[in-house]
Scaffold this motif. Structure first.
Motif, mmCIF file in Angstrom:
data_model
loop_
_atom_site.group_PDB
_atom_site.id
_atom_site.type_symbol
_atom_site.label_atom_id
_atom_site.label_comp_id
_atom_site.label_asym_id
_atom_site.label_seq_id
_atom_site.Cartn_x
_atom_site.Cartn_y
_atom_site.Cartn_z
ATOM 1 N N VAL A 96 0.841 -1.201 0.000
ATOM 2 C CA VAL A 96 0.000 0.000 0.000
ATOM 3 C C VAL A 96 0.871 1.243 0.000
ATOM 4 C CG1 VAL A 96 -1.631 1.360 1.386
ATOM 5 C CG2 VAL A 96 -1.997 -1.100 1.087
ATOM 6 N N LYS A 97 1.900 1.268 0.826
ATOM 7 C CA LYS A 97 2.774 2.448 0.892
ATOM 8 C C LYS A 97 3.565 2.626 -0.396
ATOM 9 C CE LYS A 97 3.152 3.435 5.664
ATOM 10 N NZ LYS A 97 3.285 4.817 5.983
ATOM 11 N N GLN A 98 4.010 1.534 -1.028
ATOM 12 C CA GLN A 98 4.723 1.642 -2.296
ATOM 13 C C GLN A 98 3.828 2.237 -3.362
ATOM 14 O OE1 GLN A 98 6.142 -2.298 -3.183
ATOM 15 N NE2 GLN A 98 8.189 -1.842 -2.437
ATOM 16 N N THR A 99 2.585 1.802 -3.392
ATOM 17 C CA THR A 99 1.628 2.295 -4.394
ATOM 18 C C THR A 99 1.316 3.773 -4.141
ATOM 19 O OG1 THR A 99 0.644 0.106 -4.532
ATOM 20 C CG2 THR A 99 -0.649 1.930 -5.386
ATOM 21 N N SER A 100 1.168 4.170 -2.879
ATOM 22 C CA SER A 100 0.776 5.547 -2.583
ATOM 23 C C SER A 100 1.925 6.519 -2.760
ATOM 24 C CB SER A 100 0.212 5.649 -1.163
ATOM 25 O OG SER A 100 1.210 5.376 -0.209
ATOM 26 N N THR A 101 3.169 6.052 -2.707
ATOM 27 C CA THR A 101 4.306 6.979 -2.869
ATOM 28 C C THR A 101 4.876 6.950 -4.281
ATOM 29 O OG1 THR A 101 5.857 5.283 -2.111
ATOM 30 C CG2 THR A 101 4.982 6.802 -0.448
ATOM 31 N N ARG A 102 4.379 6.075 -5.132
ATOM 32 C CA ARG A 102 4.857 5.978 -6.507
ATOM 33 C C ARG A 102 4.323 7.171 -7.314
ATOM 34 N NH1 ARG A 102 2.952 0.818 -9.318
ATOM 35 N NH2 ARG A 102 3.469 0.095 -7.247
ATOM 36 N N PRO A 103 5.200 7.891 -8.036
ATOM 37 C CA PRO A 103 4.724 9.014 -8.846
ATOM 38 C C PRO A 103 3.869 8.516 -10.007
ATOM 39 C CG PRO A 103 7.095 8.678 -9.163
ATOM 40 C CD PRO A 103 6.628 7.697 -8.116
ATOM 41 N N GLU A 104 2.863 9.289 -10.339
ATOM 42 C CA GLU A 104 1.944 8.878 -11.415
ATOM 43 C C GLU A 104 2.331 9.463 -12.727
ATOM 44 O OE1 GLU A 104 -1.881 8.149 -10.657
ATOM 45 O OE2 GLU A 104 -1.514 7.629 -8.621
#
Length: 104
Positions: A96-104
């Motif tokens: 979850v944290k990797q997905t939320s901190t990944r730039p879009e």
């Protein structure tokens, strides 16, 4: 039946920790009530309530247990439940944290 109940006690005690910590420190953290469920962030108040509910249910199960909870044959399944929940949560919230901190 005691084995399953003790596994749940350990899992509930493990799950209450991150929610209580986030609730008490004012941080947002995923709960089952967030959108998307378990991934979105809930308020610190919701985290405190969810963590306290987990702890309360674990304590009620301990008190309801007909055997002495502190006996090694009861603590071992609780410790296994705690470890299994901890392993699952660390992997889940790591993703979850990797997905939320990944730039879009």
């Amino acid at each position: 039946m005691h084995l399953v109940m003790n596994l749940f006690i350990g899992a509930l005690l493990c799950n209450c920790i991150p929610h209580l910590v986030c609730g008490l420190t004012g941080e947002r953290f995923p709960t089952p009530f967030a959108k998307p469920r378990g991934v979105g962030l809930s308020s610190s108040l919701m985290n405190f309530i969810w963590g306290a509910l987990n702890a309360l249910i674990a304590l009620l199960l301990i008190f309801k247990s007909e055997s002495a909870f502190a006996q090694p044959h009861n603590l071992i399944p609780a410790a296994i439940g705690f470890l299994l929940m901890g392993l699952y949560l660390s992997v889940h919230f790591g993703k979850v944290k990797q997905t939320s901190t990944r730039p879009e």
